[in-house]
Write a protein that holds these residues in place. Structure first.
Motif, PDB file in Angstrom:
ATOM      1  N   ALA A 162       0.818  -1.209   0.000  1.00  6.86           N
ATOM      2  CA  ALA A 162       0.000   0.000   0.000  1.00  6.86           C
ATOM      3  C   ALA A 162       0.857   1.266   0.000  1.00  6.86           C
ATOM      4  N   ARG A 163       2.061   1.197   0.593  1.00  5.76           N
ATOM      5  CA  ARG A 163       2.872   2.400   0.744  1.00  5.76           C
ATOM      6  C   ARG A 163       4.330   2.006   0.951  1.00  5.76           C
ATOM      7  N   LYS A 164       5.243   2.774   0.343  1.00  3.40           N
ATOM      8  CA  LYS A 164       6.682   2.641   0.593  1.00  3.40           C
ATOM      9  C   LYS A 164       7.183   4.019   0.987  1.00  3.40           C
ATOM     10  N   CYS A 165       7.950   4.077   2.066  1.00  3.04           N
ATOM     11  CA  CYS A 165       8.400   5.373   2.589  1.00  3.04           C
ATOM     12  C   CYS A 165       9.860   5.301   3.000  1.00  3.04           C
ATOM     13  N   GLN A 166      10.513   6.459   2.934  1.00  2.00           N
ATOM     14  CA  GLN A 166      11.870   6.593   3.444  1.00  2.00           C
ATOM     15  C   GLN A 166      11.823   7.288   4.805  1.00  2.00           C
ATOM     16  N   PHE A 167      12.603   6.743   5.738  1.00  2.00           N
ATOM     17  CA  PHE A 167      12.690   7.308   7.086  1.00  2.00           C
ATOM     18  C   PHE A 167      14.139   7.642   7.413  1.00  2.00           C
ATOM     19  N   LYS A 168      14.288   8.607   8.299  1.00  2.00           N
ATOM     20  CA  LYS A 168      15.589   8.946   8.858  1.00  2.00           C
ATOM     21  C   LYS A 168      15.368   9.272  10.329  1.00  2.00           C
ATOM     22  N   SER A 169      16.021   8.537  11.202  1.00  2.00           N
ATOM     23  CA  SER A 169      15.903   8.734  12.650  1.00  2.00           C
ATOM     24  C   SER A 169      14.449   8.744  13.118  1.00  2.00           C
ATOM     25  N   GLY A 170      13.636   7.845  12.560  1.00  2.00           N
ATOM     26  CA  GLY A 170      12.257   7.686  12.995  1.00  2.00           C
ATOM     27  C   GLY A 170      11.252   8.626  12.367  1.00  2.00           C
ATOM     28  N   GLN A 171      11.696   9.540  11.501  1.00  2.00           N
ATOM     29  CA  GLN A 171      10.785  10.492  10.846  1.00  2.00           C
ATOM     30  C   GLN A 171      10.782  10.255   9.343  1.00  2.00           C
ATOM     31  N   LEU A 172       9.620  10.539   8.721  1.00  2.00           N
ATOM     32  CA  LEU A 172       9.581  10.494   7.266  1.00  2.00           C
ATOM     33  C   LEU A 172      10.598  11.489   6.730  1.00  2.00           C
ATOM     34  N   HIS A 173      11.454  10.997   5.821  1.00  2.00           N
ATOM     35  CA  HIS A 173      12.495  11.848   5.255  1.00  2.00           C
ATOM     36  C   HIS A 173      12.875  11.259   3.900  1.00  2.00           C
ATOM     37  N   GLY A 174      12.437  11.905   2.842  1.00  2.00           N
ATOM     38  CA  GLY A 174      12.644  11.376   1.497  1.00  2.00           C
ATOM     39  C   GLY A 174      11.290  11.150   0.849  1.00  2.00           C
ATOM     40  N   TYR A 175      11.194  10.106   0.067  1.00  2.00           N
ATOM     41  CA  TYR A 175       9.976   9.856  -0.700  1.00  2.00           C
ATOM     42  C   TYR A 175       9.036   8.892   0.007  1.00  2.00           C
ATOM     43  N   ALA A 176       7.743   9.088  -0.274  1.00  2.00           N
ATOM     44  CA  ALA A 176       6.689   8.169   0.169  1.00  2.00           C
ATOM     45  C   ALA A 176       5.807   7.914  -1.049  1.00  2.00           C
ATOM     46  N   MET A 177       5.647   6.644  -1.382  1.00  3.79           N
ATOM     47  CA  MET A 177       4.862   6.259  -2.556  1.00  3.79           C
ATOM     48  C   MET A 177       3.630   5.501  -2.097  1.00  3.79           C
ATOM     49  N   GLU A 178       2.456   5.912  -2.577  1.00  3.15           N
ATOM     50  CA  GLU A 178       1.210   5.217  -2.241  1.00  3.15           C
ATOM     51  C   GLU A 178       0.713   4.447  -3.456  1.00  3.15           C
ATOM     52  N   TYR A 179       0.179   3.260  -3.188  1.00  9.13           N
ATOM     53  CA  TYR A 179      -0.298   2.381  -4.253  1.00  9.13           C
ATOM     54  C   TYR A 179      -1.774   2.072  -4.065  1.00  9.13           C
ATOM     55  N   LYS A 180      -2.498   1.996  -5.195  1.00 10.50           N
ATOM     56  CA  LYS A 180      -3.892   1.541  -5.217  1.00 10.50           C
ATOM     57  C   LYS A 180      -3.995   0.512  -6.320  1.00 10.50           C
ATOM     58  N   ASN A 181      -4.600  -0.614  -6.015  1.00  4.70           N
ATOM     59  CA  ASN A 181      -4.734  -1.700  -6.998  1.00  4.70           C
ATOM     60  C   ASN A 181      -3.388  -2.073  -7.613  1.00  4.70           C
ATOM     61  N   LYS A 182      -2.354  -2.096  -6.775  1.00  2.00           N
ATOM     62  CA  LYS A 182      -0.991  -2.491  -7.157  1.00  2.00           C
ATOM     63  C   LYS A 182      -0.314  -1.518  -8.123  1.00  2.00           C
ATOM     64  N   LYS A 183      -0.868  -0.309  -8.266  1.00  2.00           N
ATOM     65  CA  LYS A 183      -0.275   0.699  -9.145  1.00  2.00           C
ATOM     66  C   LYS A 183       0.020   1.954  -8.339  1.00  2.00           C
ATOM     67  N   LEU A 184       1.098   2.637  -8.735  1.00  2.00           N
ATOM     68  CA  LEU A 184       1.471   3.881  -8.065  1.00  2.00           C
ATOM     69  C   LEU A 184       0.358   4.899  -8.231  1.00  2.00           C
ATOM     70  N   TYR A 185      -0.112   5.411  -7.106  1.00  2.00           N
ATOM     71  CA  TYR A 185      -1.232   6.354  -7.086  1.00  2.00           C
ATOM     72  C   TYR A 185      -0.765   7.776  -6.789  1.00  2.00           C
ATOM     73  N   LYS A 186       0.181   7.896  -5.842  1.00  2.00           N
ATOM     74  CA  LYS A 186       0.594   9.216  -5.384  1.00  2.00           C
ATOM     75  C   LYS A 186       2.019   9.130  -4.850  1.00  2.00           C
ATOM     76  N   ALA A 187       2.774  10.210  -5.016  1.00  2.00           N
ATOM     77  CA  ALA A 187       4.114  10.324  -4.460  1.00  2.00           C
ATOM     78  C   ALA A 187       4.182  11.577  -3.604  1.00  2.00           C
ATOM     79  N   GLU A 188       4.887  11.454  -2.495  1.00  2.00           N
ATOM     80  CA  GLU A 188       5.091  12.603  -1.606  1.00  2.00           C
ATOM     81  C   GLU A 188       6.573  12.685  -1.277  1.00  2.00           C
ATOM     82  N   LYS A 189       6.998  13.867  -0.885  1.00  2.00           N
ATOM     83  CA  LYS A 189       8.376  14.045  -0.444  1.00  2.00           C
ATOM     84  C   LYS A 189       8.353  14.715   0.929  1.00  2.00           C
ATOM     85  N   TYR A 190       9.185  14.187   1.843  1.00  2.00           N
ATOM     86  CA  TYR A 190       9.246  14.683   3.221  1.00  2.00           C
ATOM     87  C   TYR A 190      10.663  15.097   3.570  1.00  2.00           C
TER      88      TYR A 190
END
Length: 160
Positions: free
Chosen positions: A107-135
């Motif tokens: 459902a989601r792949k995210c990058q973390f640094k020291s316990g916080q979102l830091h980098g990219y977060a990718m959300e998936y719907k129906n096994k396809k990339l739906y949205k990308a975020e950057k933190y």
């Protein structure tokens, strides 16, 4: 003289053995089902550990170092399907993490640094990339809903 050196060496070894007491530990729920198991050194969790739900299914597994979660860990839902997986460093989420739906689908792949979102977060719907975020240090600094705009805005980070 040689005898006294031997006695000192023996005493040192015995002392080291007491200090470095490593044993495999298992704990159980009141119903008798296993709750957790792994290595303990001087009352601290080390090495590979497994944790179980009361129904006997695995709830999580991974490594400890100095009594903190370390390296790669797996977490499971009550039905046994994957919930999340990723790296820990000094007890905090670090690097890429994957999160799964109740059915065990990514459902989601995210990058973390020291316990916080830091980098990219990718959300998936129906096994396809739906949205990308950057933190950056836990704060969202970008969001994209189409691949073209994501590539355009992140061209310097993703050379082709």
């Amino acid at each position: 003289m040689l005898f006294s050196i031997w006695i000192y060496a023996l005493a040192f070894c015995l002392q080291e053995n007491q200090i470095q007491h490593k044993e495999y530990e298992k704990k159980y729920y009141p119903n008798g089902a296993i709750k957790e198991e792994g290595w303990v050194l001087n009352s601290e969790k080390i090495g590979y550990w497994k944790f179980y739900q009361q129904n006997g299914k695995l709830s999580s597994e991974g490594h400890f170092f100095n009594n903190e979660k370390d390296k790669y860990w797996y977490f499971y839902q009550p039905n046994g399907s994957p919930e999340s997986e990723g790296h820990f460093k000094e007890g905090l989420k670090n690097g890429w993490w994957s999160f799964y739906s109740v059915k065990g689908v990514l459902a989601r792949k995210c990058q973390f640094k020291s316990g916080q979102l830091h980098g990219y977060a990718m959300e998936y719907k129906n096994k396809k990339l739906y949205k990308a975020e950057k933190y950056e240090n836990g704060t969202k600094i970008g969001e994209w809903y189409d691949l073209a705009s994501f590539k355009r805005d992140n061209k310097s980070q993703n050379p082709e």
